[in-house]
Design a protein around this motif. Structure first.
Motif, PDB file in Angstrom:
ATOM      1  N   ALA A 165      12.978  10.231  -1.385  1.00 45.86           N
ATOM      2  CA  ALA A 165      11.809  10.196  -0.488  1.00 45.86           C
ATOM      3  C   ALA A 165      10.670   9.376  -1.117  1.00 45.86           C
ATOM      4  O   ALA A 165      10.022   8.559  -0.450  1.00 45.86           O
ATOM      5  CB  ALA A 165      11.343  11.622  -0.199  1.00 45.86           C
ATOM      6  N   HIS A 166      10.459   9.579  -2.412  1.00 47.84           N
ATOM      7  CA  HIS A 166       9.359   8.899  -3.113  1.00 47.84           C
ATOM      8  C   HIS A 166       9.609   7.388  -3.182  1.00 47.84           C
ATOM      9  O   HIS A 166       8.702   6.586  -2.930  1.00 47.84           O
ATOM     10  CB  HIS A 166       9.246   9.496  -4.520  1.00 47.84           C
ATOM     11  N   THR A 167      10.838   7.007  -3.487  1.00 46.51           N
ATOM     12  CA  THR A 167      11.167   5.578  -3.595  1.00 46.51           C
ATOM     13  C   THR A 167      11.054   4.916  -2.216  1.00 46.51           C
ATOM     14  O   THR A 167      10.574   3.783  -2.093  1.00 46.51           O
ATOM     15  CB  THR A 167      12.572   5.383  -4.209  1.00 46.51           C
ATOM     16  N   GLN A 168      11.477   5.638  -1.186  1.00 50.79           N
ATOM     17  CA  GLN A 168      11.348   5.087   0.171  1.00 50.79           C
ATOM     18  C   GLN A 168       9.884   4.872   0.538  1.00 50.79           C
ATOM     19  O   GLN A 168       9.514   3.868   1.140  1.00 50.79           O
ATOM     20  CB  GLN A 168      11.990   6.047   1.191  1.00 50.79           C
ATOM     21  N   LYS A 169       9.063   5.805   0.130  1.00 53.41           N
ATOM     22  CA  LYS A 169       7.627   5.715   0.425  1.00 53.41           C
ATOM     23  C   LYS A 169       7.031   4.478  -0.280  1.00 53.41           C
ATOM     24  O   LYS A 169       6.256   3.726   0.323  1.00 53.41           O
ATOM     25  CB  LYS A 169       6.939   6.993  -0.075  1.00 53.41           C
ATOM     26  N   LEU A 170       7.426   4.282  -1.527  1.00 54.52           N
ATOM     27  CA  LEU A 170       6.936   3.107  -2.266  1.00 54.52           C
ATOM     28  C   LEU A 170       7.398   1.827  -1.588  1.00 54.52           C
ATOM     29  O   LEU A 170       6.622   0.892  -1.382  1.00 54.52           O
ATOM     30  CB  LEU A 170       7.474   3.106  -3.704  1.00 54.52           C
ATOM     31  N   ALA A 171       8.682   1.802  -1.226  1.00 52.34           N
ATOM     32  CA  ALA A 171       9.255   0.601  -0.621  1.00 52.34           C
ATOM     33  C   ALA A 171       8.587   0.283   0.711  1.00 52.34           C
ATOM     34  O   ALA A 171       8.351  -0.884   1.045  1.00 52.34           O
ATOM     35  CB  ALA A 171      10.752   0.799  -0.420  1.00 52.34           C
ATOM     36  N   PHE A 172       8.257   1.327   1.445  1.00 55.41           N
ATOM     37  CA  PHE A 172       7.620   1.140   2.744  1.00 55.41           C
ATOM     38  C   PHE A 172       6.218   0.550   2.583  1.00 55.41           C
ATOM     39  O   PHE A 172       5.792  -0.309   3.346  1.00 55.41           O
ATOM     40  CB  PHE A 172       7.555   2.491   3.480  1.00 55.41           C
ATOM     41  N   ALA A 173       5.527   0.989   1.544  1.00 55.68           N
ATOM     42  CA  ALA A 173       4.145   0.544   1.341  1.00 55.68           C
ATOM     43  C   ALA A 173       4.045  -0.836   0.693  1.00 55.68           C
ATOM     44  O   ALA A 173       3.099  -1.582   0.946  1.00 55.68           O
ATOM     45  CB  ALA A 173       3.401   1.572   0.489  1.00 55.68           C
ATOM     46  N   LEU A 174       5.005  -1.171  -0.154  1.00 56.99           N
ATOM     47  CA  LEU A 174       4.905  -2.438  -0.893  1.00 56.99           C
ATOM     48  C   LEU A 174       5.411  -3.605  -0.049  1.00 56.99           C
ATOM     49  O   LEU A 174       6.399  -3.472   0.686  1.00 56.99           O
ATOM     50  CB  LEU A 174       5.684  -2.352  -2.209  1.00 56.99           C
ATOM     51  N   ALA A 175       4.739  -4.723  -0.165  1.00 64.66           N
ATOM     52  CA  ALA A 175       5.097  -5.907   0.628  1.00 64.66           C
ATOM     53  C   ALA A 175       5.576  -7.019  -0.306  1.00 64.66           C
ATOM     54  O   ALA A 175       5.370  -6.940  -1.525  1.00 64.66           O
ATOM     55  CB  ALA A 175       3.879  -6.365   1.414  1.00 64.66           C
ATOM     56  N   ASP A 176       6.159  -8.048   0.279  1.00 59.63           N
ATOM     57  CA  ASP A 176       6.667  -9.169  -0.526  1.00 59.63           C
ATOM     58  C   ASP A 176       5.609  -9.726  -1.467  1.00 59.63           C
ATOM     59  O   ASP A 176       5.898 -10.059  -2.603  1.00 59.63           O
ATOM     60  CB  ASP A 176       7.184 -10.294   0.384  1.00 59.63           C
ATOM     61  N   LYS A 177       4.371  -9.805  -0.972  1.00 57.36           N
ATOM     62  CA  LYS A 177       3.326 -10.396  -1.819  1.00 57.36           C
ATOM     63  C   LYS A 177       3.053  -9.544  -3.069  1.00 57.36           C
ATOM     64  O   LYS A 177       2.660 -10.064  -4.102  1.00 57.36           O
ATOM     65  CB  LYS A 177       2.043 -10.681  -1.023  1.00 57.36           C
ATOM     66  N   ASP A 178       3.303  -8.237  -2.965  1.00 51.91           N
ATOM     67  CA  ASP A 178       3.130  -7.379  -4.147  1.00 51.91           C
ATOM     68  C   ASP A 178       4.174  -7.731  -5.208  1.00 51.91           C
ATOM     69  O   ASP A 178       3.861  -7.851  -6.380  1.00 51.91           O
ATOM     70  CB  ASP A 178       3.280  -5.899  -3.765  1.00 51.91           C
ATOM     71  N   TYR A 179       5.427  -7.893  -4.752  1.00 54.09           N
ATOM     72  CA  TYR A 179       6.506  -8.187  -5.706  1.00 54.09           C
ATOM     73  C   TYR A 179       6.397  -9.608  -6.273  1.00 54.09           C
ATOM     74  O   TYR A 179       6.917  -9.887  -7.331  1.00 54.09           O
ATOM     75  CB  TYR A 179       7.879  -8.022  -5.051  1.00 54.09           C
ATOM     76  N   GLU A 180       5.748 -10.486  -5.512  1.00 56.87           N
ATOM     77  CA  GLU A 180       5.557 -11.847  -6.035  1.00 56.87           C
ATOM     78  C   GLU A 180       4.584 -11.824  -7.216  1.00 56.87           C
ATOM     79  O   GLU A 180       4.718 -12.585  -8.162  1.00 56.87           O
ATOM     80  CB  GLU A 180       5.015 -12.782  -4.946  1.00 56.87           C
ATOM     81  N   ALA A 181       3.594 -10.925  -7.143  1.00 58.03           N
ATOM     82  CA  ALA A 181       2.551 -10.884  -8.181  1.00 58.03           C
ATOM     83  C   ALA A 181       2.899  -9.976  -9.351  1.00 58.03           C
ATOM     84  O   ALA A 181       2.471 -10.205 -10.483  1.00 58.03           O
ATOM     85  CB  ALA A 181       1.238 -10.427  -7.548  1.00 58.03           C
ATOM     86  N   VAL A 182       3.664  -8.935  -9.054  1.00 56.62           N
ATOM     87  CA  VAL A 182       3.885  -7.875 -10.048  1.00 56.62           C
ATOM     88  C   VAL A 182       5.335  -7.397  -9.969  1.00 56.62           C
ATOM     89  O   VAL A 182       5.881  -7.278  -8.887  1.00 56.62           O
ATOM     90  CB  VAL A 182       2.947  -6.662  -9.738  1.00 56.62           C
TER      91      VAL A 182
END
Ligand SMILES: O=C(CO)COP(=O)(O)O
Length: 258
Positions: free
Chosen positions: A23-40
């Motif tokens: 549940a926690h990982t799904q929540k993180l994945a739902f909130a994070l966007a491509d631009k977040d992963y590009e930066a961090v």
């Protein structure tokens, strides 16, 4: 000067069962966007019992979150009751493993020699170590925090070749700042992180030192992360308590907006 991608890793410690982990990982994945992963780079370090569930979710949903373990055995297999081996973690496609966390040094008597053996076990199995170092309060009060921490760095890296050393992550976690709400001042953290990078340059080369990512850990929250990340030698955070709150961890990942 190499540009180092910041690594924000959530060390869940002994929290969240495998259902809560999903549940926690799904929540993180739902909130994070491509631009977040590009930066961090974003990673979670769940308990061993959660890893298979997290792996299945990440792979099935093609999530960009990385994951890893909180410890690794020095042995590849055999009669070592309760231990989890590097090959087992590699089979779960763990990217990272935390090694020598202060809680393991304190409650399980882990020494620099053992940490060094675990760092070797991780590399042997293709897993990137997040090697944790840092001083207790008495050591800081005595003004020996830099010497103490550098000795841990040197001990943990003994016999590690440059090609491996340049990929390691080192987490500077002053013990007195862990779970206490007492964050180490950004400049105090920078002092030690810069000294760690200097030690790596001395042990290897400036080129290797410029590649190594050094995290700060200890009471990191959305409210203090930006100042910490503003320091030249701090390339991310190893987050304990605040990583258990998905909204808060997402804010930490988005430290540039804080
Ligand atoms: O130990 C830590 C991360 O490994 C830090 O824990 P807290 O963020 O809860 O202080």
């Amino acid at each position: 000067m190499t540009t180092r991608t910041p690594l924000m890793a959530g060390n869940w410690k002994m929290n969240l069962n495998h259902l809560e982990a999903i549940a926690h990982t799904q929540k993180l994945a739902f909130a994070l966007a491509d631009k977040d992963y590009e930066a961090v780079e974003v990673a979670v370090l769940p308990p061993f019992t959660d890893l298979r569930s997290v792996q299945t979710l990440v792979e099935h949903d093609k999530l960009k979150i990385k994951y890893g373990a909180q410890d690794i055995s020095v042995h590849d297999g055999g009669a070592y009751t309760g231990e989890i081996s590097g090959p087992m973690l590699a089979k779960l496609r763990c990217t990272y493993v935390a090694i020598g966390h202060s809680e393991r040094r304190q409650y399980h008597g882990e020494t620099d020699e053992l940490v060094n053996a675990k760092v070797k076990a991780a590399f042997k199995n293709g897993i990137t170590p997040i090697m944790c170092v840092g001083e207790e309060l008495e050591v800081r009060d005595a003004g020996n925090h830099v010497t103490h921490t550098l000795a841990q760095v040197e001990g943990g890296l003994k016999g590690i070749p440059a090609e491996q050393a340049e990929t390691i992550v080192i987490a500077y976690e002053p013990v007195w700042a862990i779970g206490t709400g007492k964050v180490c001042g950004a400049e105090d953290a920078q002092e030690v992180c810069a000294a760690i990078r200097g030690k790596i340059a001395e042990l290897y080369s400036q080129e290797v030192a410029d590649k190594v990512r050094i995290q700060y850990g200890g009471s990191v929250k959305s409210g203090n992360v930006a100042e910490i990340m503003g320091q030249a030698d701090i390339d991310g955070a190893l987050v304990g308590g605040a990583s258990l709150d998905a909204d808060e961890f997402v804010k930490i990942v988005r430290f540039r907006d804080q």
